[in-house]
Design a protein around this motif. Structure first.
Motif, short mmCIF file in Angstrom:
data_model
loop_
_atom_site.label_atom_id
_atom_site.label_comp_id
_atom_site.label_asym_id
_atom_site.label_seq_id
_atom_site.Cartn_x
_atom_site.Cartn_y
_atom_site.Cartn_z
N LEU A 1 0.84 -1.27 -0.13
CA LEU A 1 0.07 -0.03 -0.12
C LEU A 1 0.60 1.30 -0.14
N THR A 2 2.06 1.23 0.68
CA THR A 2 2.76 2.47 0.60
C THR A 2 3.78 2.43 -0.33
N LEU A 3 4.09 1.85 -1.40
CA LEU A 3 4.16 1.90 -2.48
C LEU A 3 3.42 1.84 -3.71
N LEU A 4 2.24 2.11 -2.97
CA LEU A 4 1.19 2.01 -4.50
C LEU A 4 0.69 3.58 -4.25
N THR A 5 0.95 3.88 -3.02
CA THR A 5 0.85 5.31 -2.80
C THR A 5 1.72 7.11 -3.24
N TYR A 6 3.15 5.84 -3.18
CA TYR A 6 3.64 6.61 -3.82
C TYR A 6 3.91 6.53 -4.91
N LEU A 7 3.53 5.29 -5.61
CA LEU A 7 3.59 6.01 -6.90
C LEU A 7 2.50 6.37 -7.90
N LEU A 8 1.33 6.47 -6.74
CA LEU A 8 0.31 7.42 -7.77
C LEU A 8 -0.14 8.26 -7.03
N ILE A 9 0.49 9.46 -5.87
CA ILE A 9 0.78 9.92 -5.63
C ILE A 9 1.18 10.96 -6.62
N SER A 10 1.81 10.39 -7.02
CA SER A 10 3.26 11.61 -8.40
C SER A 10 2.33 11.84 -9.59
N THR A 11 0.78 11.14 -9.71
CA THR A 11 -0.07 11.74 -11.30
C THR A 11 -1.12 12.18 -10.05
N ARG A 12 -1.30 12.79 -8.67
CA ARG A 12 -2.07 13.08 -8.25
C ARG A 12 -3.20 12.40 -8.86
N ALA A 13 -3.04 11.25 -8.01
CA ALA A 13 -4.64 10.47 -7.94
C ALA A 13 -5.35 11.11 -6.69
N SER A 14 -6.26 10.40 -6.49
CA SER A 14 -7.00 11.01 -5.17
C SER A 14 -6.58 9.76 -4.07
N PHE A 15 -6.95 9.56 -3.31
CA PHE A 15 -7.11 8.72 -2.29
C PHE A 15 -8.04 7.20 -2.44
N GLN A 16 -9.26 7.97 -2.84
CA GLN A 16 -9.91 7.00 -3.01
C GLN A 16 -9.02 5.96 -4.80
N ASP A 17 -8.60 7.03 -5.58
CA ASP A 17 -8.55 5.74 -6.71
C ASP A 17 -6.90 4.75 -6.13
N ILE A 18 -6.91 5.41 -4.93
CA ILE A 18 -5.14 4.40 -4.56
C ILE A 18 -6.36 3.76 -3.47
N SER A 19 -7.35 3.90 -2.47
CA SER A 19 -7.75 2.61 -2.20
C SER A 19 -8.37 1.62 -3.58
N ASP A 20 -9.28 2.42 -4.67
CA ASP A 20 -9.67 1.65 -5.85
C ASP A 20 -8.68 0.86 -5.87
N ALA A 21 -7.46 1.03 -6.43
CA ALA A 21 -6.68 0.27 -7.22
C ALA A 21 -5.82 -0.92 -5.66
N PHE A 22 -6.27 -1.04 -4.78
CA PHE A 22 -5.03 -0.98 -4.05
C PHE A 22 -6.64 -2.25 -3.78
N SER A 23 -8.37 -1.65 -3.71
CA SER A 23 -8.79 -3.33 -3.52
C SER A 23 -8.42 -4.09 -5.13
N ALA A 24 -8.59 -3.51 -6.28
CA ALA A 24 -8.67 -4.41 -6.80
C ALA A 24 -7.72 -5.41 -7.26
N ASN A 25 -6.33 -5.04 -6.47
CA ASN A 25 -5.64 -6.32 -6.72
C ASN A 25 -5.46 -6.70 -4.73
N GLU A 26 -6.06 -6.81 -4.42
CA GLU A 26 -6.02 -7.07 -2.57
C GLU A 26 -5.39 -8.86 -2.23
N LEU A 27 -6.79 -8.88 -3.76
CA LEU A 27 -6.40 -11.11 -3.65
C LEU A 27 -5.12 -11.54 -4.31
N THR A 28 -4.95 -10.14 -5.09
CA THR A 28 -3.15 -10.77 -5.70
C THR A 28 -1.91 -10.83 -5.03
N LEU A 29 -1.68 -9.49 -4.28
CA LEU A 29 -1.28 -8.88 -3.24
C LEU A 29 -0.94 -10.23 -1.59
#
Length: 316
Positions: A41-69
């Motif tokens: 989650l920390t790595l994903l936040t670091y990668l997406l925050i530079s693209t000005r993604a919102s925290f909701q976008d980060i949460s959605d991206a993490f949820s979509a890949n939660e089972l894989t992680l």
């Protein structure tokens, strides 16, 4: 007084063995996977925050890949145990071999896949599910197939790794001091508790995971091998999730085909939602739970003498 002392000493040994197994395997596993998810989650936040993604976008991206992680985290935990050998007893032969994959895992995979397919077909015929179609476009095929392969590997790693932790290490440790059925039930309760800590599950999915764990635990005792049950659970998840795109363990995914719970006048009832699992997916299905209960009852009846002999042998 002597009998009481012996009984108390025996109980202390049982609880000490239970504590050791729980602390080392279940405790280490949950700490590792939680730490791995936080790192991801920390790595994903670091990668997406530079693209000005919102925290909701980060949460959605993490949820979509939660089972894989979660699957990758489980694979890394097993690799860690391999790396610590001989400090741990983990070896490749203990986890799997090509002979056992052919004669144990593959028959279980076929059985689980057939159950998932049969249940889906029944819900399709009843009008509860709707077949939407095949959604992988030719131009997107390489990326989509890569994502599909990664999800399959994650599911297989998750199931095999957790079978090793719970039904090989913990359950077998408990069976040295407790009746087989009691050991299976305790292991299944522990497994369900760990899943609740890892994933936000509803009560129906929690019951289903408990029943699956009991069914798989009985297979491990019956076959003296965890791979038959691992194949059975993998077959359920792979058909439901990666083939038919149905949600499992709170995770959505677009697989090869798409089947959806069809919200109509027919299905917009509490009975239909309970029977099929509704939007929660097939692991929330009471229909699947009834099939699992039948399977558990059948296996207990078929193996009652063997289960009893295990306990009597330890008493002698």
């Amino acid at each position: 007084s002597a009998q009481f002392t012996i009984g108390w000493t025996g109980m202390r040994k049982i609880y000490r063995d239970l504590w050791k197994a729980t602390l080392f395997y279940a405790g280490s596993y949950i700490v590792w996977t939680v730490a791995f998810r936080l790192l991801a989650l920390t790595l994903l936040t670091y990668l997406l925050i530079s693209t000005r993604a919102s925290f909701q976008d980060i949460s959605d991206a993490f949820s979509a890949n939660e089972l894989t992680l979660l699957g990758i985290g489980t694979i890394s935990f097993i690799l860690l145990l391999f790396g610590l050998h001989p400090l741990t007893t983990t070896t490749r032969e203990e986890l799997f071999s090509w002979y056992r994959i052919e004669h144990q895992f593959m028959p279980g995979l076929l059985q689980g896949s057939m159950l998932a397919a049969a249940l889906t077909v029944a819900f399709l015929i009843a009008g509860f599910y709707k077949y939407v179609g095949f959604f992988i476009q030719f131009e997107d095929a390489p990326l989509a197939l890569l994502g599909l392969a990664l999800r399959v590997i994650a599911i297989l790693g998750l199931v095999l790794g957790e079978e090793y932790v719970f039904h090989l290490k913990i359950q077998n440790r408990l069976r040295t001091q407790l009746p087989d059925l009691t050991s299976i039930l305790i292991t299944s309760l522990l497994y369900m508790s760990v899943k609740l800590l890892q994933i936000d599950l509803g009560w129906l999915q929690s019951i289903t995971l408990f029943l699956i764990s009991v069914s798989v635990g009985l297979r491990a005792v019956e076959q003296v091998d965890i791979l038959r049950g691992a194949g059975y659970f993998s077959g359920l998840l792979l058909v439901f999730h990666t083939l038919l795109s149905l949600p499992v363990l709170g995770s959505d995914f677009q697989g090869l085909l798409m089947v959806k719970f069809e919200l109509t006048v027919l299905t917009d009832t509490d009975t239909a939602r309970l029977l099929t699992g509704g939007a929660g997916g097939p692991l929330s299905s009471v229909g699947l739970q009834l099939v699992l209960l039948f399977d558990i009852g059948q296996r207990i009846i078929q193996n009652k003498k063997m289960l009893g002999r295990g306990w009597l042998r330890r008493l002698s």
